[in-house]
Write an enzyme that holds these catalytic residues in place. Sequence first.
Site, PDB file in Angstrom:
ATOM      1  N   GLY A  40       0.831  -1.217   0.000  1.00 37.07           N
ATOM      2  CA  GLY A  40       0.000   0.000   0.000  1.00 37.07           C
ATOM      3  C   GLY A  40       0.853   1.249   0.000  1.00 37.07           C
ATOM      4  O   GLY A  40       0.598   2.198   0.741  1.00 37.07           O
ATOM      5  N   ALA A  41       1.889   1.264  -0.877  1.00 40.34           N
ATOM      6  CA  ALA A  41       2.853   2.375  -0.866  1.00 40.34           C
ATOM      7  C   ALA A  41       2.476   3.496  -1.829  1.00 40.34           C
ATOM      8  O   ALA A  41       3.250   4.424  -2.017  1.00 40.34           O
ATOM      9  CB  ALA A  41       4.247   1.838  -1.212  1.00 40.34           C
ATOM     10  N   SER A  91      -2.188   1.114  -7.831  1.00 37.95           N
ATOM     11  CA  SER A  91      -1.862   2.339  -8.593  1.00 37.95           C
ATOM     12  C   SER A  91      -0.347   2.505  -8.641  1.00 37.95           C
ATOM     13  O   SER A  91       0.207   3.390  -7.975  1.00 37.95           O
ATOM     14  CB  SER A  91      -2.457   3.572  -7.932  1.00 37.95           C
ATOM     15  OG  SER A  91      -3.647   3.297  -7.281  1.00 37.95           O
ATOM     16  N   TYR A 117     -14.747  -3.380   9.902  1.00 43.56           N
ATOM     17  CA  TYR A 117     -13.348  -2.923   9.761  1.00 43.56           C
ATOM     18  C   TYR A 117     -12.584  -3.200  11.055  1.00 43.56           C
ATOM     19  O   TYR A 117     -11.478  -3.750  11.036  1.00 43.56           O
ATOM     20  CB  TYR A 117     -13.327  -1.434   9.418  1.00 43.56           C
ATOM     21  CG  TYR A 117     -11.956  -0.804   9.553  1.00 43.56           C
ATOM     22  CD1 TYR A 117     -10.951  -1.078   8.632  1.00 43.56           C
ATOM     23  CD2 TYR A 117     -11.648   0.061  10.616  1.00 43.56           C
ATOM     24  CE1 TYR A 117      -9.682  -0.507   8.753  1.00 43.56           C
ATOM     25  CE2 TYR A 117     -10.399   0.633  10.743  1.00 43.56           C
ATOM     26  CZ  TYR A 117      -9.417   0.343   9.811  1.00 43.56           C
ATOM     27  OH  TYR A 117      -8.162   0.890   9.948  1.00 43.56           O
TER      28      TYR A 117
HETATM   29  O1  NJP Z   1      -5.060   4.584   3.770  1.00 47.94           O
HETATM   30  P1  NJP Z   1      -5.154   5.037   2.248  1.00 47.94           P
HETATM   31  P2  NJP Z   1      -3.974   4.922   4.917  1.00 47.94           P
HETATM   32  N1  NJP Z   1      -4.106  -4.213  -3.332  1.00 47.94           N
HETATM   33  O2  NJP Z   1      -6.555   4.726   1.866  1.00 47.94           O
HETATM   34  C1  NJP Z   1      -3.589   0.135  -0.735  1.00 47.94           C
HETATM   35  C2  NJP Z   1      -4.535   1.954   8.714  1.00 47.94           C
HETATM   36  N2  NJP Z   1      -5.153   3.049   9.464  1.00 47.94           N
HETATM   37  O3  NJP Z   1      -2.662   5.224   4.364  1.00 47.94           O
HETATM   38  O4  NJP Z   1      -4.046  -0.229  -4.570  1.00 47.94           O
HETATM   39  C3  NJP Z   1      -3.030  -3.434  -3.142  1.00 47.94           C
HETATM   40  O5  NJP Z   1      -4.647   6.413   2.070  1.00 47.94           O
HETATM   41  C4  NJP Z   1      -3.874   1.398  -1.539  1.00 47.94           C
HETATM   42  O6  NJP Z   1      -3.267   1.315  -2.827  1.00 47.94           O
HETATM   43  P3  NJP Z   1      -4.066   1.221  -4.245  1.00 47.94           P
HETATM   44  C5  NJP Z   1      -5.401   1.404   7.601  1.00 47.94           C
HETATM   45  O7  NJP Z   1      -6.324   0.456   8.061  1.00 47.94           O
HETATM   46  C6  NJP Z   1      -5.427   4.243   8.895  1.00 47.94           C
HETATM   47  O8  NJP Z   1      -4.587   5.884   5.848  1.00 47.94           O
HETATM   48  O9  NJP Z   1      -3.198   2.008  -5.164  1.00 47.94           O
HETATM   49  N3  NJP Z   1      -3.041  -2.331  -2.394  1.00 47.94           N
HETATM   50  C7  NJP Z   1      -3.150   2.441  -0.712  1.00 47.94           C
HETATM   51  O10 NJP Z   1      -1.797   2.497  -1.053  1.00 47.94           O
HETATM   52  C8  NJP Z   1      -4.360   0.782   6.694  1.00 47.94           C
HETATM   53  O11 NJP Z   1      -4.048  -0.523   7.089  1.00 47.94           O
HETATM   54  C9  NJP Z   1      -6.053   5.238   9.665  1.00 47.94           C
HETATM   55  O12 NJP Z   1      -5.431   1.763  -4.034  1.00 47.94           O
HETATM   56  C10 NJP Z   1      -4.208  -1.978  -1.841  1.00 47.94           C
HETATM   57  C11 NJP Z   1      -3.307   1.922   0.710  1.00 47.94           C
HETATM   58  O13 NJP Z   1      -3.664   0.527   0.624  1.00 47.94           O
HETATM   59  C12 NJP Z   1      -3.129   1.674   6.890  1.00 47.94           C
HETATM   60  O14 NJP Z   1      -3.369   2.420   8.078  1.00 47.94           O
HETATM   61  C13 NJP Z   1      -6.390   4.992  10.976  1.00 47.94           C
HETATM   62  C14 NJP Z   1      -5.371  -2.737  -1.996  1.00 47.94           C
HETATM   63  C15 NJP Z   1      -4.401   2.654   1.463  1.00 47.94           C
HETATM   64  O15 NJP Z   1      -4.131   4.004   1.509  1.00 47.94           O
HETATM   65  C16 NJP Z   1      -2.882   2.642   5.760  1.00 47.94           C
HETATM   66  O16 NJP Z   1      -4.001   3.505   5.639  1.00 47.94           O
HETATM   67  C17 NJP Z   1      -6.112   3.767  11.518  1.00 47.94           C
HETATM   68  C18 NJP Z   1      -5.287  -3.893  -2.801  1.00 47.94           C
HETATM   69  N4  NJP Z   1      -6.350  -4.678  -3.051  1.00 47.94           N
HETATM   70  C19 NJP Z   1      -5.486   2.791  10.763  1.00 47.94           C
HETATM   71  N5  NJP Z   1      -6.376  -2.125  -1.318  1.00 47.94           N
HETATM   72  C20 NJP Z   1      -6.403   6.586   9.132  1.00 47.94           C
HETATM   73  N6  NJP Z   1      -5.918   6.988   7.954  1.00 47.94           N
HETATM   74  O17 NJP Z   1      -7.125   7.339   9.819  1.00 47.94           O
HETATM   75  C21 NJP Z   1      -5.842  -1.020  -0.759  1.00 47.94           C
HETATM   76  O18 NJP Z   1      -6.462   3.549  12.784  1.00 47.94           O
HETATM   77  N7  NJP Z   1      -4.535  -0.921  -1.061  1.00 47.94           N
END
Ligand code: NJP
Length: 251
Positions: free
Chosen positions: A9-10, A35, A157
Amino acid sequence: KGRVALVTGASVGIGAAVARALVQQGMRVVGCARSVEKIEKLAAECQSAGYSGTLIPYKCDLSNEEEILSMFSAIKTLHKGVDVCINNAGLAHNEPLLSGKTEGWRNMIDVNVLALSICTREAYKSMKERNVDDGHIININSMGGHRVVPSADEHFYCATKYAVTALTEGIRQELREANTHIRATCISPGIVETEFAFRHHNSDPEKAAAVYESMKCLKAEDIASAVTFVLSAPPHVQIGDVQMRPVEQVS
Ligand code: NJP
């Protein structure tokens, strides 16, 4: 320095900030997401900034096990293997238990729980076959994996994040039983200002915007600092969980 880290998720948010921080510290970072073009842009930024490490973009849909396995085999061929695995990719769908769609629940399980487990197993295999004894698995969890769940939108979640809490402790125990010094840590943030809330409340953008306007939230870089802190701990120190909230966050 020189070690290979996988950051899932980088492409945006916390994962992008973690990848950038590790490249700055001189690591070879494989950053994956769907992406991939966003990771390519970040890699170019890291290069122009003159960071001593490198960011290698890899396109992977983590809800597909075959794609995860192909990624690990490409990492083995091109970079020998993984020394550090940061399981960061995660998502939340707005699907309450009494009315939600199975598809949304399944997607959360696939990425938040299964992909994390598959990446952990494959990273461990890679460390073991190269006798890497100072490896590290870091799971980006959530305060939602520890506390009482505040709203129906978040029940499923949070269940996936409770799973991350249990899995991280399980990984730590299994690593000990395997007699390695590889460590396992989870980092559990409260609200972080990323695209996450906008994705989570995609049916209600005003609600999403209100989340970030309601308080001074954590920044993605705060979580990246926690990751570099965990990785810099002396080899005998096992940090189990880092819980961090914005000062103004109550639950
Ligand atoms: O989320 P966001 P955060 N295959 O939505 C990727 C936890 N957290 O950085 O594929 C591959 O900006 C997606 O990439 P893309 C949260 O649960 C957050 O805030 O290009 N990748 C993107 O890089 C999570 O575990 C908050 O769409 C997949 C990334 O995941 C972590 O922090 C609070 C994918 C998500 O980026 C990072 O969250 C908390 C797939 N099928 C915990 N699906 C908060 N932000 O408030 C998604 O308590 N990704």
